[in-house]
Design an enzyme around this catalytic site. Structure first.
Site, PDB file in Angstrom:
ATOM      1  N   ASP A  30      14.105  -4.920 -13.245  1.00 41.97           N
ATOM      2  CA  ASP A  30      13.805  -6.345 -13.418  1.00 41.97           C
ATOM      3  C   ASP A  30      14.927  -7.180 -12.791  1.00 41.97           C
ATOM      4  O   ASP A  30      16.116  -6.864 -12.926  1.00 41.97           O
ATOM      5  CB  ASP A  30      13.659  -6.670 -14.912  1.00 41.97           C
ATOM      6  CG  ASP A  30      12.979  -8.001 -15.143  1.00 41.97           C
ATOM      7  OD1 ASP A  30      11.854  -8.003 -15.675  1.00 41.97           O
ATOM      8  OD2 ASP A  30      13.570  -9.053 -14.800  1.00 41.97           O
ATOM      9  N   ASN A  83       3.595  -8.536 -22.179  1.00 42.60           N
ATOM     10  CA  ASN A  83       3.218  -9.905 -22.506  1.00 42.60           C
ATOM     11  C   ASN A  83       1.849 -10.179 -21.895  1.00 42.60           C
ATOM     12  O   ASN A  83       1.642  -9.953 -20.702  1.00 42.60           O
ATOM     13  CB  ASN A  83       4.252 -10.884 -21.942  1.00 42.60           C
ATOM     14  CG  ASN A  83       5.620 -10.691 -22.570  1.00 42.60           C
ATOM     15  OD1 ASN A  83       5.732 -10.436 -23.765  1.00 42.60           O
ATOM     16  ND2 ASN A  83       6.673 -10.778 -21.765  1.00 42.60           N
ATOM     17  N   GLY A  89       4.264 -15.162 -23.287  1.00 38.17           N
ATOM     18  CA  GLY A  89       5.430 -15.066 -22.417  1.00 38.17           C
ATOM     19  C   GLY A  89       5.146 -14.473 -21.048  1.00 38.17           C
ATOM     20  O   GLY A  89       6.081 -14.204 -20.291  1.00 38.17           O
ATOM     21  N   HIS A  96       2.313  -5.653 -16.209  1.00 37.31           N
ATOM     22  CA  HIS A  96       3.557  -4.883 -16.111  1.00 37.31           C
ATOM     23  C   HIS A  96       4.020  -4.522 -17.509  1.00 37.31           C
ATOM     24  O   HIS A  96       3.896  -5.312 -18.437  1.00 37.31           O
ATOM     25  CB  HIS A  96       4.636  -5.671 -15.365  1.00 37.31           C
ATOM     26  CG  HIS A  96       4.787  -7.089 -15.824  1.00 37.31           C
ATOM     27  ND1 HIS A  96       3.910  -8.089 -15.428  1.00 37.31           N
ATOM     28  CD2 HIS A  96       5.675  -7.674 -16.652  1.00 37.31           C
ATOM     29  CE1 HIS A  96       4.275  -9.229 -15.990  1.00 37.31           C
ATOM     30  NE2 HIS A  96       5.335  -9.000 -16.752  1.00 37.31           N
ATOM     31  N   HIS A  98       7.282  -3.856 -19.562  1.00 42.33           N
ATOM     32  CA  HIS A  98       8.748  -3.927 -19.583  1.00 42.33           C
ATOM     33  C   HIS A  98       9.261  -2.701 -20.331  1.00 42.33           C
ATOM     34  O   HIS A  98       8.756  -2.384 -21.425  1.00 42.33           O
ATOM     35  CB  HIS A  98       9.215  -5.145 -20.385  1.00 42.33           C
ATOM     36  CG  HIS A  98       8.887  -6.478 -19.787  1.00 42.33           C
ATOM     37  ND1 HIS A  98       9.812  -7.225 -19.086  1.00 42.33           N
ATOM     38  CD2 HIS A  98       7.753  -7.216 -19.817  1.00 42.33           C
ATOM     39  CE1 HIS A  98       9.247  -8.368 -18.704  1.00 42.33           C
ATOM     40  NE2 HIS A  98       8.006  -8.398 -19.140  1.00 42.33           N
TER      41      HIS A  98
HETATM   42  P1  AMP Z   1       6.659 -11.570 -17.890  1.00 38.58           P
HETATM   43  O1  AMP Z   1       7.372 -12.818 -18.353  1.00 38.58           O
HETATM   44  O2  AMP Z   1       6.326 -10.614 -18.987  1.00 38.58           O
HETATM   45  O3  AMP Z   1       5.467 -11.907 -17.015  1.00 38.58           O
HETATM   46  O4  AMP Z   1       7.707 -10.784 -17.012  1.00 38.58           O
HETATM   47  C1  AMP Z   1       7.922 -11.025 -15.664  1.00 38.58           C
HETATM   48  C2  AMP Z   1       9.207 -10.320 -15.321  1.00 38.58           C
HETATM   49  O5  AMP Z   1       9.240 -10.120 -13.928  1.00 38.58           O
HETATM   50  C3  AMP Z   1      10.467 -11.096 -15.706  1.00 38.58           C
HETATM   51  O6  AMP Z   1      11.269 -10.298 -16.559  1.00 38.58           O
HETATM   52  C4  AMP Z   1      11.138 -11.364 -14.359  1.00 38.58           C
HETATM   53  O7  AMP Z   1      12.535 -11.299 -14.444  1.00 38.58           O
HETATM   54  C5  AMP Z   1      10.571 -10.254 -13.500  1.00 38.58           C
HETATM   55  N1  AMP Z   1      10.489 -10.518 -12.082  1.00 38.58           N
HETATM   56  C6  AMP Z   1       9.937 -11.598 -11.469  1.00 38.58           C
HETATM   57  N2  AMP Z   1      10.017 -11.464 -10.138  1.00 38.58           N
HETATM   58  C7  AMP Z   1      10.620 -10.269  -9.893  1.00 38.58           C
HETATM   59  C8  AMP Z   1      10.984  -9.559  -8.706  1.00 38.58           C
HETATM   60  N3  AMP Z   1      10.749 -10.057  -7.485  1.00 38.58           N
HETATM   61  N4  AMP Z   1      11.617  -8.362  -8.851  1.00 38.58           N
HETATM   62  C9  AMP Z   1      11.866  -7.870 -10.079  1.00 38.58           C
HETATM   63  N5  AMP Z   1      11.534  -8.473 -11.222  1.00 38.58           N
HETATM   64  C10 AMP Z   1      10.922  -9.667 -11.138  1.00 38.58           C
END
Ligand code: AMP
Ligand code: ZN
Length: 110
Positions: A30, A83, A89, A96, A98
Protein backbone atom coordinates in the site's frame (compact mmCIF):
# COMPACT_ATOMS: atom_id res chain seq x y z
CA UNK A 1 -11.57 -1.24 -16.92
CA UNK A 2 -10.47 2.16 -18.22
CA UNK A 3 -9.55 4.73 -15.60
CA UNK A 4 -9.25 2.15 -12.82
CA UNK A 5 -5.95 2.60 -11.06
CA UNK A 6 -5.86 -0.99 -9.78
CA UNK A 7 -6.61 -2.40 -13.26
CA UNK A 8 -3.64 -0.34 -14.44
CA UNK A 9 -1.46 -1.84 -11.70
CA UNK A 10 -2.67 -5.36 -12.56
CA UNK A 11 -1.91 -4.72 -16.25
CA UNK A 12 1.52 -3.20 -15.42
CA UNK A 13 0.50 0.10 -16.99
CA UNK A 14 1.54 1.94 -13.85
CA UNK A 15 4.19 0.82 -11.39
CA UNK A 16 3.54 -0.63 -7.97
CA UNK A 17 5.64 -2.40 -5.38
CA UNK A 18 4.47 -5.88 -6.40
CA UNK A 19 5.02 -8.66 -3.89
CA UNK A 20 3.03 -11.52 -5.43
CA UNK A 21 1.41 -12.46 -8.68
CA UNK A 22 -0.36 -15.51 -10.02
CA UNK A 23 -2.79 -16.17 -12.84
CA UNK A 24 -5.69 -14.46 -11.11
CA UNK A 25 -4.43 -11.97 -8.52
CA UNK A 26 -1.67 -9.53 -7.75
CA UNK A 27 -0.53 -8.14 -4.41
CA UNK A 28 1.41 -4.94 -3.83
CA UNK A 29 2.43 -2.76 -0.94
CA UNK A 30 0.00 0.00 0.00
CA UNK A 31 1.20 3.49 -0.93
CA UNK A 32 0.05 4.84 2.44
CA UNK A 33 0.77 2.00 4.88
CA UNK A 34 -1.19 1.85 8.12
CA UNK A 35 1.09 -0.80 9.67
CA UNK A 36 4.70 -1.96 9.25
CA UNK A 37 3.34 -4.52 6.77
CA UNK A 38 0.42 -3.34 4.65
CA UNK A 39 -0.30 -4.82 1.27
CA UNK A 40 -3.33 -5.14 -0.97
CA UNK A 41 -4.53 -8.27 -2.76
CA UNK A 42 -6.59 -7.64 -5.89
CA UNK A 43 -8.07 -9.82 -8.61
CA UNK A 44 -6.71 -9.08 -12.08
CA UNK A 45 -10.31 -8.95 -13.29
CA UNK A 46 -12.16 -5.77 -12.39
CA UNK A 47 -14.90 -6.02 -9.77
CA UNK A 48 -15.88 -2.68 -8.22
CA UNK A 49 -16.50 -4.11 -4.75
CA UNK A 50 -17.29 -7.27 -2.81
CA UNK A 51 -20.91 -6.80 -3.89
CA UNK A 52 -19.92 -7.32 -7.51
CA UNK A 53 -18.06 -10.62 -7.23
CA UNK A 54 -20.01 -13.04 -9.33
CA UNK A 55 -18.49 -16.46 -8.72
CA UNK A 56 -17.18 -18.64 -5.93
CA UNK A 57 -14.10 -19.15 -8.03
CA UNK A 58 -13.34 -15.43 -7.92
CA UNK A 59 -13.83 -15.41 -4.13
CA UNK A 60 -11.56 -18.42 -3.88
CA UNK A 61 -8.85 -16.90 -6.02
CA UNK A 62 -8.72 -13.72 -3.95
CA UNK A 63 -8.99 -15.20 -0.47
CA UNK A 64 -6.80 -18.23 -0.98
CA UNK A 65 -3.97 -15.92 -2.03
CA UNK A 66 -3.94 -14.14 1.36
CA UNK A 67 -2.52 -16.92 3.60
CA UNK A 68 -0.21 -17.98 0.77
CA UNK A 69 1.36 -14.51 0.61
CA UNK A 70 1.43 -14.22 4.41
CA UNK A 71 3.32 -17.49 4.65
CA UNK A 72 5.73 -16.37 1.96
CA UNK A 73 6.41 -13.21 4.00
CA UNK A 74 6.71 -15.18 7.25
CA UNK A 75 3.64 -13.53 8.78
CA UNK A 76 1.42 -15.64 11.01
CA UNK A 77 -0.86 -12.97 12.48
CA UNK A 78 -2.48 -10.23 10.46
CA UNK A 79 -5.53 -8.04 10.07
CA UNK A 80 -7.57 -8.32 6.86
CA UNK A 81 -9.99 -5.56 5.88
CA UNK A 82 -12.31 -5.10 2.92
CA UNK A 83 -14.03 -1.74 2.73
CA UNK A 84 -17.24 -1.94 0.72
CA UNK A 85 -18.78 1.37 -0.26
CA UNK A 86 -17.91 4.96 0.57
CA UNK A 87 -19.35 4.98 4.08
CA UNK A 88 -17.21 1.93 4.89
CA UNK A 89 -14.11 3.79 3.72
CA UNK A 90 -13.73 2.44 0.18
CA UNK A 91 -11.87 4.94 -1.97
CA UNK A 92 -10.68 2.72 -4.85
CA UNK A 93 -13.52 0.93 -6.59
CA UNK A 94 -11.68 -2.22 -7.61
CA UNK A 95 -12.06 -4.76 -4.85
CA UNK A 96 -8.99 -5.16 -2.66
CA UNK A 97 -8.19 -6.98 0.54
CA UNK A 98 -6.01 -4.98 2.91
CA UNK A 99 -3.57 -7.20 4.79
CA UNK A 100 -1.79 -5.52 7.70
CA UNK A 101 0.70 -6.85 10.24
CA UNK A 102 3.60 -5.90 12.46
CA UNK A 103 1.70 -4.07 15.19
CA UNK A 104 -1.24 -4.64 17.53
CA UNK A 105 -4.68 -3.74 16.21
CA UNK A 106 -7.68 -2.46 18.11
CA UNK A 107 -11.14 -3.95 17.91
CA UNK A 108 -13.71 -2.83 16.97
CA UNK A 109 -12.13 -1.03 14.02
CA UNK A 110 -12.89 2.69 13.88
P1 AMP B 1 -9.76 1.74 0.39
O1 AMP B 1 -9.85 3.05 1.13
O2 AMP B 1 -10.17 0.55 1.18
O3 AMP B 1 -10.45 1.83 -0.96
O4 AMP B 1 -8.22 1.51 0.14
C1 AMP B 1 -7.52 2.04 -0.93
C2 AMP B 1 -6.06 1.87 -0.60
O5 AMP B 1 -5.32 1.94 -1.80
C3 AMP B 1 -5.50 2.93 0.35
O6 AMP B 1 -4.95 2.29 1.49
C4 AMP B 1 -4.44 3.63 -0.50
O7 AMP B 1 -3.33 4.01 0.26
C5 AMP B 1 -4.10 2.57 -1.52
N1 AMP B 1 -3.62 3.04 -2.80
C6 AMP B 1 -4.19 3.98 -3.61
N2 AMP B 1 -3.46 4.12 -4.73
C7 AMP B 1 -2.42 3.24 -4.64
C8 AMP B 1 -1.32 2.91 -5.50
N3 AMP B 1 -1.14 3.52 -6.68
N4 AMP B 1 -0.44 1.98 -5.06
C9 AMP B 1 -0.61 1.38 -3.87
N5 AMP B 1 -1.62 1.63 -3.03
C10 AMP B 1 -2.52 2.56 -3.41
ZN1 ZN C 1 -10.22 -2.17 -11.90
Amino acid sequence: MADCIFCKIANKEIPADLIYEDENVVAFNDLNPQAPVHFLVIPKKHYASLNDIDSEEAFGNIFSAVPKIAEKLGIKEYRTVINTGESAGQTVFHIHVHVMAGRNFNWPAG
